[in-house]
Design an enzyme around this catalytic site. Structure first.
Site, PDB file in Angstrom:
ATOM      1  CG  ASN A 165      -2.280   1.484   1.190  1.00  0.00           C
ATOM      2  OD1 ASN A 165      -2.057   1.839   0.226  1.00  0.00           O
ATOM      3  ND2 ASN A 165      -2.116   1.815   2.673  1.00  0.00           N
ATOM      4  CD1 TRP A 166       4.153   1.131  -2.325  1.00  0.00           C
ATOM      5  CD2 TRP A 166       3.522   2.119  -4.737  1.00  0.00           C
ATOM      6  NE1 TRP A 166       4.462   0.325  -3.250  1.00  0.00           N
ATOM      7  CE2 TRP A 166       4.101   0.710  -4.943  1.00  0.00           C
ATOM      8  CE3 TRP A 166       2.836   2.395  -6.374  1.00  0.00           C
ATOM      9  CZ2 TRP A 166       4.660   0.017  -5.724  1.00  0.00           C
ATOM     10  CZ3 TRP A 166       3.347   1.942  -6.924  1.00  0.00           C
ATOM     11  CH2 TRP A 166       4.582   1.292  -6.929  1.00  0.00           C
ATOM     12  CE  LYS A 167       0.508   3.756   4.884  1.00  0.00           C
ATOM     13  NZ  LYS A 167       0.781   4.162   6.405  1.00  0.00           N
ATOM     14  CG  HIS A 181      -6.175   1.918   4.929  1.00  0.00           C
ATOM     15  ND1 HIS A 181      -5.491   2.524   6.139  1.00  0.00           N
ATOM     16  CD2 HIS A 181      -5.079   0.986   4.828  1.00  0.00           C
ATOM     17  CE1 HIS A 181      -4.232   2.440   5.937  1.00  0.00           C
ATOM     18  NE2 HIS A 181      -3.829   1.411   5.754  1.00  0.00           N
ATOM     19  CD  GLU A 240      -3.735  -2.575   7.502  1.00  0.00           C
ATOM     20  OE1 GLU A 240      -2.601  -2.396   7.132  1.00  0.00           O
ATOM     21  OE2 GLU A 240      -4.254  -1.279   6.997  1.00  0.00           O
ATOM     22  CB  SER A 260       4.564  -0.956  11.868  1.00  0.00           C
ATOM     23  OG  SER A 260       3.866  -0.177  12.431  1.00  0.00           O
ATOM     24  N   GLY A 296       2.247  -0.968   4.990  1.00  0.00           N
ATOM     25  CA  GLY A 296       2.596   0.291   4.533  1.00  0.00           C
ATOM     26  C   GLY A 296       4.484   0.690   3.862  1.00  0.00           C
TER      27      GLY A 296
HETATM   28  C1  PEP Z   1      -1.292  -0.189   5.750  1.00  0.00           C
HETATM   29  O1  PEP Z   1      -1.051   1.382   5.761  1.00  0.00           O
HETATM   30  O2  PEP Z   1      -2.175  -0.441   6.037  1.00  0.00           O
HETATM   31  C2  PEP Z   1      -0.516  -0.539   6.667  1.00  0.00           C
HETATM   32  C3  PEP Z   1       0.007  -1.283   7.313  1.00  0.00           C
HETATM   33  O3  PEP Z   1       1.153   0.504   7.022  1.00  0.00           O
HETATM   34  P1  PEP Z   1       2.114   0.052   7.884  1.00  0.00           P
HETATM   35  O4  PEP Z   1       3.256  -0.690   7.542  1.00  0.00           O
HETATM   36  O5  PEP Z   1       3.159   1.451   7.704  1.00  0.00           O
HETATM   37  O6  PEP Z   1       1.967  -0.248   9.188  1.00  0.00           O
END
Ligand code: PEP
Length: 262
Positions: free
Chosen positions: A10-12, A95, A167, A215, A236
């Site tokens: 997920n490149w957000k 999300h 999540e 994370s 992410g």
């Molecule tokens: C996400 O964007 O769904 C996510 C889990 O981010 P990160 O890995 O940065 O916590």
């Protein structure tokens, strides 16, 4: 046959067209193709189209990060699941960033899940409690409400074509970024499968793909991916770094080999 591990990047809201293209190029160079791991890239809406022509579709699948539940109409600024049909295999739905920053309700998320399924896009439905909800002992109740509302319109045949990502909001790098203990993740993943078993029967619960996200990086990926009932990860921050993300994919393959030999 074992389920494939699903690793989603997920490149957000990061990377312009040029940067996204460079990252795809690096991923082509560094990620080894394994039959037991499915790698999915979720770029921003802007870069989906150019990436779709650059990416080797035998090695990577594409996902949108969100879409609008109506198929077409006066919804200025939005892109529908119907419009994404030729472009993506998956779409992230619900999300935590959408729930928190854009105040998406469980009802809206239910409509998005239905629209995805109607348009033959696999929704990656994100569920998870906030830190306060967890501290108040409401974690399970929150996840229960998120799941039951989001899946309300689906049949058990539809359930085969969805993915759930647990999540915990407190573990996502953007929010509190606390490292979740594998035992905490295990508990909720088991709870999620039990909910699905209650709603759709044990086979649906067993076949469903459930991911962990929060994370995840190249160092802790093994701890989560080895858990019983975890079929992959939603990544992410670490997915923006080709070395870290390639290592996570390599770890997923190693874990798959180990799981298959159990
Ligand atoms: C996400 O964007 O769904 C996510 C889990 O981010 P990160 O890995 O940065 O916590």
């Amino acid at each position: 046959m074992h389920k494939k591990s699903l690793i989603v990047a997920n490149w957000k809201m990061h990377l312009n067209t040029h940067q996204a293209s460079t990252l795809v190029h690096r991923l082509h160079e560094h990620i080894q193709h394994h039959r037991d791991v499915e790698v999915v890239l979720a770029p921003s809406m802007l870069t989906l189209q150019p990436i779709s022509v650059e990416v080797d579709r035998r090695r990577f699948r594409l996902s949108a990060q969100d879409a609008y539940p109506k198929d077409e109409g006066v919804y200025t600024g939005e892109v529908s699941f119907a419009m994404l049909g030729d472009l993506v295999h998956y779409c992230i739905v619900g999300h935590s960033a959408r729930r928190l920053y854009f105040e998406e309700s469980n009802d809206l998320i239910r409509d998005k899940v239905s629209a995805a399924v109607r348009n033959e896009i696999v929704p990656i439905l994100c569920v998870g409690e906030t830190k306060t909800e967890r501290e108040n002992g409401e974690g399970r109740a929150v996840v229960h409400a998120q799941l039951t509302t989001a899946l309300m319109n689906l049949t058990s045949a539809d359930i085969e074509n969805i993915v759930i990502a647990y999540e915990p909001v407190w573990a996502i790098s953007t929010f509190d970024g606390i490292i979740a203990k594998p035992s905490e993740v295990q508990e909720m993943i088991t709870y999620i499968r039990r909910q699905i078993a209650d709603l759709y029967g044990p086979k649906a619960a067993q076949d469903l793909r459930v991911l962990y996200g929060g994370s995840v990086n190249e160092h802790d990926a093994r701890d989560y991916l080895s858990l019983d009932g975890v079929d992959g990860a939603l990544v992410g921050a670490a997915s923006l770094n080709y070395k870290q993300f390639s290592e996570i994919v390599a770890v997923a393959h190693n874990v798959q080999v180990e799981k298959a030999s159990r």
